[in-house]
Design a protein around this motif. Structure first.
Motif, short mmCIF file in Angstrom:
data_model
loop_
_atom_site.label_atom_id
_atom_site.label_comp_id
_atom_site.label_asym_id
_atom_site.label_seq_id
_atom_site.Cartn_x
_atom_site.Cartn_y
_atom_site.Cartn_z
N SER A 52 0.82 -1.21 0.00
CA SER A 52 0.00 0.00 0.00
C SER A 52 0.86 1.27 0.00
O SER A 52 0.46 2.30 -0.53
CB SER A 52 -0.96 -0.10 1.19
OG SER A 52 -0.85 0.93 2.02
N ALA A 53 2.09 1.17 0.56
CA ALA A 53 2.94 2.37 0.66
C ALA A 53 3.72 2.65 -0.63
O ALA A 53 4.09 3.79 -0.90
CB ALA A 53 3.94 2.21 1.81
N ILE A 54 3.92 1.63 -1.44
CA ILE A 54 4.88 1.78 -2.55
C ILE A 54 4.26 2.40 -3.81
O ILE A 54 3.11 2.10 -4.17
CB ILE A 54 5.52 0.41 -2.88
CG1 ILE A 54 6.81 0.61 -3.67
CG2 ILE A 54 4.56 -0.50 -3.62
CD1 ILE A 54 7.68 -0.61 -3.69
N VAL A 79 15.44 -0.33 -5.57
CA VAL A 79 16.43 -1.41 -5.44
C VAL A 79 17.02 -1.30 -4.04
O VAL A 79 17.58 -0.26 -3.67
CB VAL A 79 17.54 -1.26 -6.50
CG1 VAL A 79 18.59 -2.36 -6.31
CG2 VAL A 79 16.96 -1.33 -7.91
N LEU A 80 16.87 -2.35 -3.27
CA LEU A 80 17.37 -2.37 -1.88
C LEU A 80 18.45 -3.43 -1.74
O LEU A 80 18.35 -4.51 -2.33
CB LEU A 80 16.23 -2.66 -0.90
CG LEU A 80 14.97 -1.80 -1.03
CD1 LEU A 80 13.95 -2.20 0.04
CD2 LEU A 80 15.31 -0.31 -0.92
N ASN A 138 18.96 2.02 -3.99
CA ASN A 138 18.22 3.18 -3.45
C ASN A 138 18.18 3.19 -1.92
O ASN A 138 17.85 4.22 -1.32
CB ASN A 138 16.78 3.19 -3.97
CG ASN A 138 16.71 3.19 -5.47
OD1 ASN A 138 16.24 2.23 -6.09
ND2 ASN A 138 17.18 4.26 -6.09
N GLY A 139 18.45 2.05 -1.31
CA GLY A 139 18.42 2.00 0.15
C GLY A 139 19.12 0.75 0.65
O GLY A 139 19.19 -0.25 -0.07
N LEU A 155 12.26 1.38 4.91
CA LEU A 155 12.97 1.98 3.77
C LEU A 155 11.99 2.54 2.74
O LEU A 155 12.17 3.65 2.22
CB LEU A 155 13.88 0.93 3.10
CG LEU A 155 15.19 0.60 3.84
CD1 LEU A 155 15.88 -0.59 3.19
CD2 LEU A 155 16.13 1.81 3.84
N VAL A 156 10.95 1.75 2.45
CA VAL A 156 9.98 2.19 1.44
C VAL A 156 9.30 3.49 1.89
O VAL A 156 9.12 4.42 1.09
CB VAL A 156 8.93 1.08 1.18
CG1 VAL A 156 7.74 1.62 0.38
CG2 VAL A 156 9.57 -0.08 0.43
#
Ligand code: SF4
Length: 373
Positions: A22-24, A29-30, A191-192, A236-237
């Protein structure tokens, strides 16, 4: 089991996956920098459970987080040279014995009569030294910040006891300089980061704040269980979607901001920061630990006059790219065929924490399906 079962709870995992979905909105790329975390991701198929849709996606890539994998070939060759000497007892953790050097491995040297012994702690290596005063006992001391306190304590204890027949062959690596090197690479698309919980238990996570500031990239310290990793991913997201970059701690049951100060003190008493070669990656400035001059009598490299050597990796092995998250193990032509845990070409297939071994143990069928196409 306390602190295990609740972090493997399927209902909690499903809730976290729903929150991530729901957040993304972006494609992120992690990277995790811990072999134990890589193993959990593969074992529970977390990378497949994470979103891969038009609304947003997460790709997990695996960094240089396996200590056996990043120990340079040159260190293995030095250990092999020492193990072949009749006056030496070479002592090591078991997973180092199968790591291929440029010509052979410690198991083979042992089979040919070398005195190579497996221990579970450097304290056992000290015990062997006390029991064998007429032999020279060398402990192969490798690993991240996590194992450095115990190895430093063994050297400190040996000096306290004036144990003249004990020394360490050291290859210690540090995580923050490796993250900096990865982020400086023009090929980096991370990205994280999920930072390694065990390293941060010792070192804290204050030193990650400078990386966050320098590169504006979120870093979350994560634990090793599936729920830990999903929660770290969600943290992270949330940062990425808000355009934030902070150092946060998911692994609060073990990690404190400052870490374990007595453990850090013994590390700095015995070791000092030095440039360090990482297998498959090359030399990273100030990314390792070496024995201080004051403890030089316990440094096997100085004691035995081991020459500096340069060794080439097997041409077929793409572990350099795997360890930087630029390729997946299944991208390697040798994966699962010429390279298996029983017959490893490169270090990431040797250690159970290595990314190639994790893919082999949990994903081999996928490679076979791909190969059959
Ligand atoms: S599968 Fe084997 S040869 Fe290929 S990158 Fe991994 S360790 Fe190297």
């Amino acid at each position: 089991m306390k602190f295990i079962d609740e972090y493997r709870d399927a209902a909690v995992a499903r809730r976290l996956l729903a929150e991530i979905s729901s957040a993304i909105h972006g494609n992120w790329v992690l990277m995790e920098i811990c072999g134990g975390q890589t193993h959990t991701i593969m074992r529970y198929g977390l990378d497949e459970l994470l979103p891969h849709g038009e609304k947003g996606s997460i790709e997990l890539v695996h960094g240089p987080g396996c200590p056996v994998c990043v120990t340079p070939l040159e260190t293995i060759d030095k250990a092999l040279e020492l193990a072949a000497r009749p006056e030496v007892i070479l002592v090591s953790y078991g997973d180092m014995l199968r790591v291929p050097g440029s010509a052979t491995d410690l198991f083979t040297v042992k089979a040919r009569g070398g005195d190579v012994r497996i221990v579970y702690s450097p304290t056992e290596a000290l015990k062997i030294a006390r029991q064998n005063p007429d032999r020279k006992v060398v402990f192969l001391a490798v690993g991240f910040e996590t194992t450095a306190p115990a190895n430093a304590m063994a050297v400190w204890q040996a000096r306290q006891e004036r144990l003249g027949n004990f020394s360490v062959l050291v290859s210690h690596v540090l995580v923050p300089p490796a993250i900096r090197a990865l982020l400086t690479s023009p090929d980096c698309r991370v990205n994280g980061f999920i930072a390694p919980g065990h390293v941060c238990t010792v070192m804290g996570y204050g030193e990650y704040e400078q990386l966050v500031r320098d590169f504006r990239i979120p870093i979350v310290v994560g634990g090793f269980e599936p729920v830990d990793l999903l929660e770290a991913t969600l943290m992270l997201v949330r940062q990425l979607e808000k355009g934030e970059a902070k150092a946060e701690n998911q692994y609060v049951r073990s990690v404190h901001y400052q870490g374990n100060l007595p453990a850090q003190r013994i590390i700095h008493e015995v070791f000092e920061i030095a440039d360090q070669k990482w297998r498959g990656i090359g030399t990273i400035p100030a990314s390792g630990l070496r024995v201080r001059e004051e403890y030089g009598d316990y440094d096997a490299s100085r004691l035995f006059g081991l020459a500096s050597i340069t060794v080439e990796e097997p041409a077929e092995c793409i572990s350099a790219l795997v360890l930087q998250g630029l390729k997946k193990p299944t991208d390697c032509a040798a994966f699962g065929m010429r390279c298996t845990p029983h017959n490893p070409l490169g270090a990431p297939m040797v250690s159970s924490e290595g990314a190639c071994a994790a893919y082999y143990n949990y994903r081999r069928h996928q490679k076979e399906v791909t190969a059959d196409k």
